[in-house]
Design a protein around this motif. Structure first.
Motif, PDB file in Angstrom:
ATOM      1  N   SER A 257      61.845 -17.946   7.914  1.00  0.00           N
ATOM      2  CA  SER A 257      62.971 -18.240   7.037  1.00  0.00           C
ATOM      3  C   SER A 257      64.203 -17.542   7.583  1.00  0.00           C
ATOM      4  CB  SER A 257      62.682 -17.792   5.609  1.00  0.00           C
ATOM      5  OG  SER A 257      62.511 -16.389   5.556  1.00  0.00           O
ATOM      6  N   ILE A 258      65.369 -18.106   7.288  1.00  0.00           N
ATOM      7  CA  ILE A 258      66.640 -17.558   7.749  1.00  0.00           C
ATOM      8  C   ILE A 258      67.483 -17.240   6.522  1.00  0.00           C
ATOM      9  CG2 ILE A 258      68.708 -17.938   9.144  1.00  0.00           C
ATOM     10  CD1 ILE A 258      67.170 -19.980  10.760  1.00  0.00           C
ATOM     11  N   GLN A 259      67.924 -16.007   6.437  1.00  0.00           N
ATOM     12  CA  GLN A 259      68.794 -15.593   5.332  1.00  0.00           C
ATOM     13  C   GLN A 259      70.229 -15.591   5.814  1.00  0.00           C
ATOM     14  OE1 GLN A 259      68.719 -11.462   3.935  1.00  0.00           O
ATOM     15  NE2 GLN A 259      68.593 -12.268   1.846  1.00  0.00           N
ATOM     16  N   GLN A 260      71.078 -16.359   5.144  1.00  0.00           N
ATOM     17  CA  GLN A 260      72.453 -16.525   5.587  1.00  0.00           C
ATOM     18  C   GLN A 260      73.279 -15.264   5.327  1.00  0.00           C
ATOM     19  OE1 GLN A 260      73.362 -19.719   2.713  1.00  0.00           O
ATOM     20  NE2 GLN A 260      75.107 -18.484   2.122  1.00  0.00           N
TER      21      GLN A 260
ATOM     22  N   LYS B 297      83.916 -12.098  12.395  1.00  0.00           N
ATOM     23  CA  LYS B 297      83.253 -13.031  13.316  1.00  0.00           C
ATOM     24  C   LYS B 297      81.821 -12.593  13.617  1.00  0.00           C
ATOM     25  CE  LYS B 297      87.470 -14.354  15.775  1.00  0.00           C
ATOM     26  NZ  LYS B 297      88.146 -14.320  17.088  1.00  0.00           N
ATOM     27  N   LYS B 298      81.568 -11.293  13.557  1.00  0.00           N
ATOM     28  CA  LYS B 298      80.228 -10.783  13.806  1.00  0.00           C
ATOM     29  C   LYS B 298      79.418 -10.944  12.531  1.00  0.00           C
ATOM     30  CE  LYS B 298      77.790  -6.751  15.651  1.00  0.00           C
ATOM     31  NZ  LYS B 298      77.949  -5.362  16.140  1.00  0.00           N
ATOM     32  N   LEU B 299      78.473 -11.862  12.529  1.00  0.00           N
ATOM     33  CA  LEU B 299      77.696 -12.182  11.334  1.00  0.00           C
ATOM     34  C   LEU B 299      76.279 -11.647  11.468  1.00  0.00           C
ATOM     35  CD1 LEU B 299      78.810 -15.868  10.766  1.00  0.00           C
ATOM     36  CD2 LEU B 299      79.842 -13.780   9.883  1.00  0.00           C
ATOM     37  N   GLU B 300      75.721 -11.227  10.346  1.00  0.00           N
ATOM     38  CA  GLU B 300      74.370 -10.682  10.324  1.00  0.00           C
ATOM     39  C   GLU B 300      73.447 -11.644   9.579  1.00  0.00           C
ATOM     40  OE1 GLU B 300      73.269  -6.299   9.682  1.00  0.00           O
ATOM     41  OE2 GLU B 300      72.866  -7.234   7.724  1.00  0.00           O
ATOM     42  N   PHE B 301      72.383 -12.056  10.250  1.00  0.00           N
ATOM     43  CA  PHE B 301      71.383 -12.946   9.664  1.00  0.00           C
ATOM     44  C   PHE B 301      70.081 -12.177   9.466  1.00  0.00           C
ATOM     45  CE2 PHE B 301      74.340 -15.963  11.312  1.00  0.00           C
ATOM     46  CZ  PHE B 301      74.203 -17.103  10.547  1.00  0.00           C
ATOM     47  N   GLY B 302      69.317 -12.600   8.449  1.00  0.00           N
ATOM     48  CA  GLY B 302      67.987 -12.063   8.243  1.00  0.00           C
ATOM     49  C   GLY B 302      66.930 -13.080   8.639  1.00  0.00           C
TER      50      GLY B 302
ATOM     51  N   PRO C 247      57.793  -6.928  19.285  1.00  0.00           N
ATOM     52  CA  PRO C 247      57.192  -7.486  18.056  1.00  0.00           C
ATOM     53  C   PRO C 247      57.514  -6.672  16.808  1.00  0.00           C
ATOM     54  CG  PRO C 247      55.545  -6.263  19.279  1.00  0.00           C
ATOM     55  CD  PRO C 247      56.796  -6.227  20.109  1.00  0.00           C
ATOM     56  N   TYR C 248      57.377  -7.367  15.658  1.00  0.00           N
ATOM     57  CA  TYR C 248      57.558  -6.773  14.348  1.00  0.00           C
ATOM     58  C   TYR C 248      56.316  -7.065  13.510  1.00  0.00           C
ATOM     59  CZ  TYR C 248      62.414  -6.977  15.934  1.00  0.00           C
ATOM     60  OH  TYR C 248      63.568  -6.854  16.656  1.00  0.00           O
ATOM     61  N   ALA C 249      56.161  -6.308  12.437  1.00  0.00           N
ATOM     62  CA  ALA C 249      55.021  -6.525  11.554  1.00  0.00           C
ATOM     63  C   ALA C 249      55.173  -7.857  10.815  1.00  0.00           C
ATOM     64  CB  ALA C 249      54.916  -5.384  10.551  1.00  0.00           C
ATOM     65  N   SER C 250      54.046  -8.464  10.489  1.00  0.00           N
ATOM     66  CA  SER C 250      54.062  -9.676   9.673  1.00  0.00           C
ATOM     67  C   SER C 250      54.758  -9.383   8.354  1.00  0.00           C
ATOM     68  CB  SER C 250      52.633 -10.145   9.408  1.00  0.00           C
ATOM     69  OG  SER C 250      52.599 -11.206   8.489  1.00  0.00           O
ATOM     70  N   ASP C 251      55.622 -10.294   7.931  1.00  0.00           N
ATOM     71  CA  ASP C 251      56.366 -10.196   6.670  1.00  0.00           C
ATOM     72  C   ASP C 251      57.431  -9.100   6.690  1.00  0.00           C
ATOM     73  OD1 ASP C 251      56.867 -11.395   4.230  1.00  0.00           O
ATOM     74  OD2 ASP C 251      55.617  -9.995   3.111  1.00  0.00           O
ATOM     75  N   GLU C 252      57.742  -8.570   7.870  1.00  0.00           N
ATOM     76  CA  GLU C 252      58.827  -7.591   7.973  1.00  0.00           C
ATOM     77  C   GLU C 252      60.138  -8.333   8.210  1.00  0.00           C
ATOM     78  OE1 GLU C 252      60.437  -3.996  10.928  1.00  0.00           O
ATOM     79  OE2 GLU C 252      58.426  -4.839  11.195  1.00  0.00           O
ATOM     80  N   LYS C 253      61.099  -8.123   7.333  1.00  0.00           N
ATOM     81  CA  LYS C 253      62.395  -8.757   7.505  1.00  0.00           C
ATOM     82  C   LYS C 253      63.197  -8.020   8.569  1.00  0.00           C
ATOM     83  CE  LYS C 253      66.774  -9.709   5.213  1.00  0.00           C
ATOM     84  NZ  LYS C 253      67.576  -9.548   3.984  1.00  0.00           N
ATOM     85  N   ILE C 254      63.753  -8.775   9.508  1.00  0.00           N
ATOM     86  CA  ILE C 254      64.610  -8.181  10.527  1.00  0.00           C
ATOM     87  C   ILE C 254      66.019  -8.740  10.366  1.00  0.00           C
ATOM     88  CG2 ILE C 254      62.661  -7.968  12.105  1.00  0.00           C
ATOM     89  CD1 ILE C 254      63.979 -10.249  13.774  1.00  0.00           C
ATOM     90  N   THR C 255      67.007  -7.982  10.810  1.00  0.00           N
ATOM     91  CA  THR C 255      68.397  -8.440  10.801  1.00  0.00           C
ATOM     92  C   THR C 255      68.911  -8.455  12.227  1.00  0.00           C
ATOM     93  OG1 THR C 255      69.177  -6.186  10.375  1.00  0.00           O
ATOM     94  CG2 THR C 255      68.852  -7.616   8.470  1.00  0.00           C
TER      95      THR C 255
END
Length: 637
Positions: A504-507, A515-520, A548-556
């Motif tokens: 999923s992508i968090q806007q 101009k520098k935008l952060e997405f989750g 790699p990241y943990a499953s279900d870990e949200k990254i930005t």
């Protein structure tokens, strides 16, 4: 989806006309487009959604329009913020740069920097809904087939989903048994014609090769009082060696010109030994009710098991009232009520029975809402038969709270997805289908997706129609679902070493931002493997594989765009078992608009003001399928 813009007051007609003329000249001078330009640039960008410059025309017979009233002179539209057109239900012909394409509804069109002729807009039709005609030139044209639901059940890795039967509507009940004793688990389900003429109970005989043969064993034909079967269970209730069918429906009366449900009924179809079910008897009647009374025990829902461990099958029934009543079998298919166990508030529809704690007796789980239409919970009610030395099955009270359910009414089915001995759950609600995986009595929830709509009508499972068994004899428990649209679907269990879910992508959270935008970004893996992500920013750059990241870990992740234009941001996830499907996201950037006389010009061309900020529009791309080849691309930038 609607866009709202603020119009600057006090602009004179003369100023608008001057601005219009200047824009027209700028378009003619700075953005020449020839057919050779289009041909030479047709494959510059991978995505097929965006035409960077285009001469367009289209005529939609039925559409919703979200627009900026700023920069409109009658039918003359001047470039301003993006114009959004939702083509709802009528196919539309769109012509871009002389090329014609047929758009199937529903489709979203966005015009950025449009200059030309459009609908006549005034204060009386600010929310424009009707025929829409556009003709002119456009800085960018974005065309996206879409639906209000995007992540459908066939887009996840945990099950292979296929339709096995289609009724006209309302397949609310399903149960499993080997009716013909051939070693293959069959399905008994129900459905009605659309419009209602007949409701049937049907056995779908499992042929063992992934196909099912339908046999209608009972019908309700009463045009004066159409009614739907609301749940089904199957078991040998009378202990004669064959499988009987229990079903429920609601009785209704005509009230103020409407047919209104008031009473719930439980009935039994007795099997004569040859899968003939002519003998229908009434087991219980929950009335009398009154019209529109929230305590009416209508829409009854069932679960069956030998709760008192005496060798015969008992049942529990819930309904709209939130109550659950326990019925005990005397061994011959005659039942007596052991009373109402508890009132859980509203819509005690999600009933399923299983030995949750592994002590040898059958517990039950319940999904209900606290109040009508509100949030609810999934509860565990443990059977006390063994602990009480065979004196009581269930104590009164709400039981243990297992899961929060934000949508309230739900259907529920217990099964063991991972074959690890723990009870997992399938929950069907208006929002979609969820798998709840039991990990030491803590449930990890996976969104399997939405049921695909049928035409303009959404499908959902909150009224029921879920059952489980091993239908393909591979040792894994599969799922059967029904739903409000009457489609019976088989979910083949794919548990194993599987790739992650589509991320999923968090806007970005701010409408006006730098101009520098952060997405989750976040994805889940059923095996709890670590996950890496690949992000394509739509401007010719990408993140490469990060993690790699943990499953279900949200990254930005941050990204900076250098130009005000439209982009398709996409992301995918992977682990050692493979890659997920791709999630796509439309991002429209346009310059910050200073409050000054040349605002209109700045909105179309200028990047010279407020260089540190963009205004943004962002949304998931809600495609109906993966075929985007019919979307034209002509990029002359």
């Amino acid at each position: 989806m609607k866009l709202y813009f603020i119009c600057r007051e006090g602009k004179s007609m003369k100023r608008k006309l001057v601005a219009m003329s200047i824009l027209f000249l700028m378009i003619a001078v700075t953005l020449p487009v020839t057919s050779s330009d289009i041909e030479n640039n047709e494959n510059v960008y991978e995505n097929k959604y965006i035409t960077r410059f285009g001469i367009l025309s289209f005529n939609a017979e039925s559409a919703d329009l979200a627009f900026a009233d700023f920069g409109i002179i009658g039918r003359l539209w001047l470039p301003s913020f993006p114009i959004q057109i939702n083509i709802r239900d009528v196919p539309t012909e769109l012509k871009i740069n002389g090329k014609v394409q047929q758009l199937e509804a529903p489709t979203l069109i966005m015009l950025r920097g449009f200059f030309g002729i459009g609908p006549l807009i005034n204060e009386s039709n600010q929310n424009y809904d009707g025929p829409v005609k556009f003709f002119g030139i456009c800085r960018e044209i974005i065309v996206m087939p879409y639906s209000t639901n995007f992540d459908y059940i066939d887009k996840q890795p945990l099950f292979d989903v296929q339709n096995i039967q289609e009724f006209g509507q309302c397949a609310y009940g399903s149960a499993t048994a080997d009716f013909n004793k051939d070693g293959n688990m069959d399905v008994v389900t129900c459905g009605a014609t659309s419009p209602w003429e007949e409701e049937t109970v049907s056995i779908l005989y499992n042929n063992g090769n992934g196909e099912f043969t339908q046999d209608d064993v009972y019908s309700i034909i009463d045009p004066s009082r159409p009614r739907y079967i609301e749940d089904l269970n199957a078991a040998d209730y009378d202990n004669d060696g064959d499988i009987d069918i229990m079903f429920t429906h609601s009785e209704a009366i005509w009230y103020q010109g409407l047919l209104v449900k008031i009473n719930g009924v439980i009935k039994m179809l007795m099997n004569d030994g040859n899968n003939c079910f002519d003998n229908c008897i009434q087991i219980a009647w929950h009335g009398p009710g009154t019209p529109y009374n929230p305590e009416n025990r209508i829409n009854p829902k069932l679960t069956s098991a030998d709760f008192d461990m005496d060798g015969d099958v008992d049942f529990l029934v819930g309904d709209n009232s939130g109550k659950v009543e326990f019925y005990m079998n005397n061994g011959t298919g005659n039942f007596s009520s052991a009373g109402i166990l508890h009132d859980w508030g509203s819509f005690s529809w999600g009933l399923t029975s299983t030995d949750f704690d592994g002590d040898g007796d059958s517990d039950f789980l319940l999904a209900s809402a606290l109040q009508s239409g509100e949030e609810g919970y999934i509860y565990l009610i443990r059977n006390q038969w063994i602990e009480s030395n065979h004196t009581i099955c269930f104590t009164t009270g709400a039981g243990e709270t297992l899961l929060y359910n934000s949508y309230g009414p739900a259907s529920l089915q217990s099964f063991d997805y991972e074959n690890d001995g723990d009870t997992d759950l399938i929950a069907g609600i208006a929002d979609g289908v969820y798998l709840c995986v039991n990990k030491q009595s803590i449930f990890d929830v996976y969104f399997l997706g939405h049921l695909p709509p049928q035409g303009n009508y959404m499908d959902n499972l909150n009224l029921g129609g879920i059952t489980a068994s091993d239908f393909n004899n591979d040792g894994k428990i599969d799922i059967i679902t029904g739903g409000v649209q009457g489609i019976v679907r088989l979910f083949i269990n794919h548990f194993g070493q599987l790739p992650p879910f589509r991320p999923s992508i968090q806007q970005p959270s701010d409408f006006e931002t730098h101009k520098k935008l952060e997405f989750g970004f976040v994805s889940k893996d059923i095996n709890d493997d670590n996950i890496s992500y690949f992000i394509d920013w739509g401007d010719g750059t990408n993140s490469g594989w990060i993690g790699p990241y943990a499953s279900d870990e949200k990254i930005t992740v941050n990204h900076t765009w250098s130009r005000a234009r439209s982009y398709v941001v996409s992301a995918k996830a992977r682990d050692n078992d493979g890659e997920s499907l791709v999630k796509e996201y439309i991002l429209i950037l346009f310059p910050g608009l200073p409050i000054r006389t040349n605002t209109l010009l700045n909105s179309f061309y200028s990047n010279s003001h407020n260089q540190d900020k963009f205004f943004i529009y962002a949304s998931e791309i809600k495609t109906l399928n993966n075929n985007r080849e019919n979307i034209l691309l002509a990029d002359s930038s």
